[in-house]
Write a protein that holds these residues in place. Structure first.
Motif: not given
Length: 164
Positions: A87-88, A90-92, A94-95
């Motif tokens: 999740i981390r 994926d979030k990074r 996307k950022q």
């Protein structure tokens, strides 16, 4: 931080006695009456204040450089689960994608020269004067160019926000 129940704090707080904690954790007070003269009391009082202060400083230095076993165990067991790590990541990702898309949008709104100047100023951290020196122009030209570019960008994103 000073422990208000330490020998140092108790001794410092009580000016009329030499205060210490004995081996049985009992507070002992030696007053002026326990000494032959005022000078002798003052000599030992000064010595105790200084001695306790040195001891207190040493304790602080020691404790400031120590890590508790509990904290080490907590940190060692805080390994994120594979799901949390995914999740981390994926979030990074996307950022980074959002940042890249935003840069492309900005690049389409300003001139190439304005974009270069914005990049040098905001990303590379150069001053307006340094950019002016690199381009052999006056600092005011760089300043006006940056302001114009920022104005165009704000206008673009304001319109995009109103549309979306």
């Amino acid at each position: 931080m000073l422990n208000p129940k330490s020998s140092y704090a108790l001794n410092k707080k009580d000016r009329d006695a030499i205060v210490y904690i004995d081996a049985n954790y009992q507070i002992v007070r030696l007053t002026r009456e326990d000494f032959d003269t005022e000078e002798e009391f003052m000599k030992w009082k000064e010595w105790s204040d200084e001695s306790y202060h040195t001891e207190e400083k040493a304790d602080h230095i020691y404790s400031n450089h120590m890590v508790s076993q509990t904290l080490l165990i907590e940190q060692a067991t805080e390994t994120p689960s594979p799901e949390a790590a995914a999740i981390r990541r994926d979030k990074r990702r996307k950022q980074k994608q959002y940042a890249a898309e935003t840069v492309l949008q900005i690049r389409g709104v300003v001139t190439e020269k304005q974009f270069r100047r914005l990049w040098l100023y905001h990303v590379s951290g150069l001053t307006e004067q340094k950019i002016a020196d690199l381009e052999s122009v006056g600092q005011s030209r760089i300043s006006k160019s940056l302001l114009a570019a920022e104005k165009r960008i704000k206008k673009f994103f304001k319109k995009a926000k109103n549309r979306g």
